[in-house]
Write a protein that holds these residues in place. Structure first.
Motif: not given
Length: 120
Positions: A1-27
């Protein structure tokens, strides 16, 4: 099983951000997926869950601001974070819980995490 997150960062109050996680090794399509977060000196807490059927649940602290979604074709789960606050600052982790056999223990699998920092 492997889980790989991405998309983090530094933002200001009120802003938006999307993080992602790509999975493998299972259905991927068969599994509920979770996002947790851990701030310094705090315990890891459950933020959001999306079931294999697309049902969602959120922690009270993020309800109405965060959205969780999944793309089974890409084995990817997303966390869309809107109206971010400084208290959302944490490392965000993707998680899947898998029981390998009927009588076996449920095992937690984690990614490496992605840092989200919200400045005031």
């Amino acid at each position: 099983v492997r889980l790989v997150e991405s998309g983090g960062g530094v933002v200001q109050t009120g802003e938006s951000l999307r993080v992602s996680c790509v999975a493998s090794g299972f259905i991927f399509a068969f599994r509920d997926m979770h996002w947790y977060r851990q701030a310094p000196d705090n315990e890891r807490e459950l933020v959001a869950t999306i079931t294999s059927h697309g049902g969602t649940n959120f922690a009270d602290s993020v309800k109405g601001r965060f959205e969780i979604s999944r793309d089974n074709a890409k084995s990817t789960v997303y966390l869309q974070m809107n109206s971010l606050k400084p208290e959302d600052t944490a490392v965000y982790y993707c998680n899947v819980k898998i029981r390998r056999s009927v009588l076996g223990a449920e095992i937690d699998y984690w990614g490496q995490g992605t840092q989200v920092t919200v400045s005031s």
